[in-house]
Design an enzyme around this catalytic site. Structure first.
Site, PDB file in Angstrom:
ATOM      1  N   ASP A 127      44.343  54.584  33.359  1.00 43.88           N
ATOM      2  CA  ASP A 127      43.230  55.489  33.050  1.00 43.88           C
ATOM      3  C   ASP A 127      43.556  56.899  33.549  1.00 43.88           C
ATOM      4  OD1 ASP A 127      41.884  53.248  32.163  1.00 43.88           O
ATOM      5  OD2 ASP A 127      40.883  52.913  34.089  1.00 43.88           O
TER       6      ASP A 127
HETATM    7  N1  URA Z   1      42.848  48.708  35.590  1.00 47.12           N
HETATM    8  C1  URA Z   1      41.948  49.706  35.445  1.00 47.12           C
HETATM    9  O1  URA Z   1      40.755  49.492  35.504  1.00 47.12           O
HETATM   10  N2  URA Z   1      42.417  50.953  35.252  1.00 47.12           N
HETATM   11  C2  URA Z   1      43.730  51.269  35.237  1.00 47.12           C
HETATM   12  O2  URA Z   1      44.101  52.438  35.070  1.00 47.12           O
HETATM   13  C3  URA Z   1      44.653  50.209  35.390  1.00 47.12           C
HETATM   14  C4  URA Z   1      44.188  48.944  35.570  1.00 47.12           C
END
Ligand code: URA
Length: 228
Positions: A101
């Site tokens: 993310d």
């Molecule tokens: N899980 C998440 O919630 N976000 C990420 O960026 C990676 C794994």
């Protein structure tokens, strides 16, 4: 590999120039003119452009320490692409293996070898990803057993695969996952009534993050082959 990809990876031509060269009949595969950009070619084929035998550039395998507010995408969006920090030739051939993310930091693998990245991201791959997680509320010790058992995420019918949770302090844990569902870490903590304040990936398989935020390095040959 597709013929157009092979030519792209072995010349200085752009994608449209490659299409043009192939359509004009300037490419021969094992001596025969081939104008089909989609045809499959193999490493042992002799592929020539205007009589010159082509050899593909070696694949590239890199690791990057993603900063917050950057995107795991080849193009900028609401935030800049993390690839903006990489200044190398043929950068447009690279892709990011799996996604973090925008607000997640840490280890990201980058390559131009589609087969290698598929190997890592395919569902059957049991390569462990380790996340350091800062939580909004103190973690309940019961979470260790719940995560080991598997959690049913909102809107899904199958529980998560067994995950290892190590409690570092009241609001900090290490979570090891062998799968990569959409926003998985955040959704797992949400499912047990907590919330992720900060998320950082520190390891994928045998590869650990050892560079500062915003930097990248080539993977070693051992690191590359550890995923094959
Ligand atoms: N899980 C998440 O919630 N976000 C990420 O960026 C990676 C794994």
């Amino acid at each position: 590999m597709r013929l157009d990809k092979f030519v792209l990876k072995s010349t200085l031509c752009t994608k449209s120039e490659v299409t043009e060269q192939i359509s004009l009949g300037h490419i021969r595969v094992n001596g025969a003119v081939n104008t089909d950009i989609t045809s499959q070619v193999h490493e042992d084929n002799v592929i020539q452009l205007n009589g010159q035998t082509l050899v593909t550039r070696p694949f590239r395998y890199m690791l990057m320490h993603k900063q917050a507010d950057t995107l795991c995408s080849n193009v900028d969006g609401h935030y800049p692409s993390l690839l903006n920090n990489i200044d190398i030739n043929h950068k447009d051939e690279l892709h990011i293996v799996g996604r973090l993310d925008a607000d997640t930091t840490g280890l990201v693998l980058i390559t131009d070898d589609g087969r290698w990245s598929y190997n890592i991201t395919r569902p059957e791959c049991v390569c462990t990803k380790v996340y350091r997680v800062q939580l909004a509320k103190p973690i309940n010790i019961d979470a260790v057993a719940l995560f080991k058992q598997g959690i049913l995420l909102q809107g899904e019918s199958k529980p998560t695969l067994p995950a290892e949770l190590i409690i570092m302090s009241a609001k900090e844990v290490l979570l090891s996952l062998t799968e990569g569902r959409y926003h998985q870490v955040k959704r797992m903590f949400f499912a047990i009534g907590n919330r992720v304040n900060a998320l950082h990936r520190q390891q994928i398989g045998n590869v650990s993050l050892d560079i500062v935020a915003g930097e990248w390095r080539d993977l070693t040959a051992d690191e590359v082959s550890s995923f094959q």
